[in-house]
Design a protein around this motif. Sequence first.
Motif, PDB file in Angstrom:
ATOM      1  N   GLN A   8     -38.703  -0.088  -7.577  1.00 61.68           N
ATOM      2  CA  GLN A   8     -40.003   0.293  -7.033  1.00 61.68           C
ATOM      3  C   GLN A   8     -39.791   1.426  -6.046  1.00 61.68           C
ATOM      4  N   TYR A   9     -40.669   2.404  -6.068  1.00 60.89           N
ATOM      5  CA  TYR A   9     -40.565   3.531  -5.143  1.00 60.89           C
ATOM      6  C   TYR A   9     -40.754   3.024  -3.719  1.00 60.89           C
ATOM      7  N   SER A  10     -39.831   3.432  -2.828  1.00 57.52           N
ATOM      8  CA  SER A  10     -39.816   2.865  -1.485  1.00 57.52           C
ATOM      9  C   SER A  10     -39.383   3.908  -0.462  1.00 57.52           C
ATOM     10  N   SER A  29     -36.339   5.113  -5.768  1.00 56.57           N
ATOM     11  CA  SER A  29     -36.816   4.170  -6.800  1.00 56.57           C
ATOM     12  C   SER A  29     -35.688   3.333  -7.390  1.00 56.57           C
ATOM     13  N   PRO A  53     -45.848   1.642  -2.429  1.00 52.64           N
ATOM     14  CA  PRO A  53     -45.544   2.970  -2.973  1.00 52.64           C
ATOM     15  C   PRO A  53     -46.537   4.059  -2.581  1.00 52.64           C
TER      16      PRO A  53
END
Length: 450
Positions: free
Chosen positions: A313-315, A309, A272
């Motif tokens: 999970q932020y990607s 996200s 991230p």
Amino acid sequence: MKQPIKGFSKLSKEGKIEWLVNEHFENPEEARELLKEYWHSNEKRQQLHDDFIENTMTNYFLPFGVAPNFLINNQLYTLPMTIEESSVVAAASKAAGFWLKRGGFKTEIISTTKVGHVHFNYAGSFETLSTLFEDWKPKFYEETEELTANMRARGGGILSIALVNKTDVLENYYQIEARFETCDSMGANFINSCLEQFAQVMRADIELRTDLSAEDRDLQVVMCILSNYTPECVVRAEVSCKVEELNDDKDVSPEEFASKFQRAVRIAEVEPYRATTHNKGIMNGIDAVVIATGNDFRAIEAASHTYASRNGQYSSLTHCKVENGVFTFWIEIPLALGTVGGLTKLHPMVKLAHEMLGDPNSETLMGIVAASGLAQNFAALRALVTTGIQKGHMKMHLFNILNQLEATPEERDAIVKHFTDKVPHHNLVVSKFCELRGIPVPKSGVNKDK
């Protein structure tokens, strides 16, 4: 100590300026002159700008640049870009030129659906609410027929309406969730108007339900609002070529470049910290075109980062693969854009930007904007895995430093030439500038006494 002001909105423009400069500036006359210096010389144009927002004092200029040579779906475009950050337009242009020779950008509209909600509390049983909803649903369509007539004539309108039980996350919380097709309009006003009409139907009906218990009639509409998260309004843009065609850098082989590039994207997919900067670079390109075309870059940013996200999970918003000797790089991103309404017919520069692009419909504009983000990301990653990001960025930043130093044209030429093969860090530029002027190098920052 500053005091609050009453009735500020009722003051004339001149009155507001007088209060502002006298209340907040050491030199009111200088501040007043600067504010007026940025007024449009055409009074009609200035009045147009004054009416865009409340309490307008002046105009805030941003550079309007262009990035040529974008081949998108076999059509050549010059992209309008409104942004203040150096190197963004140059990077987009360079990436466009790179892919112009390799087939250009291909885009595909995955979906164009937008969503809005009536958020409400209900204290009664879900079974009773479900029965009520079945009665309300046809009325929702009937009571919005006037609102949706024009949109339906263009092929849009309300696509679906559903009752959503959210009591597992918040006590007594439910939604009426509606999906819309808004064609070439971004659709915020249309969607919100429909939702508010739904709420009126609900309130009116529940008032008449004297056969229900007090608990089963306990309904409170909290708010009616579209969502700027548009995971069903998505566009894909991609570029691809054979690995051996990635032969633009003499210091790195095509195979090594493809491997390092793919690894860099993979890092942004799993980390991230890196993904945030990676996606910020994508938005440099996207926001610049979104602003130039009069669309809401804040809504686009919010939707994009939420989409990044969506899996917990932020990607990264972009992805890369190398299969069977073919390099493919792509982006899938939610873009709720409009080509009618809002500023598109009001702001002269927005109108110019749309004309420059051939007056695209919303789907075409989605593809253009996605391509701008993909190009920006390609340029950044290409620099990162080869020469490093600072070499190109700092060369563009050099002009900002020279402007700050108020260098003459002759000094600018000499300093630019000096840094042809060097990274122009601020202190080095200042030192060279002072050398040319024959003055001492200041202990810190820009020399104030040039």
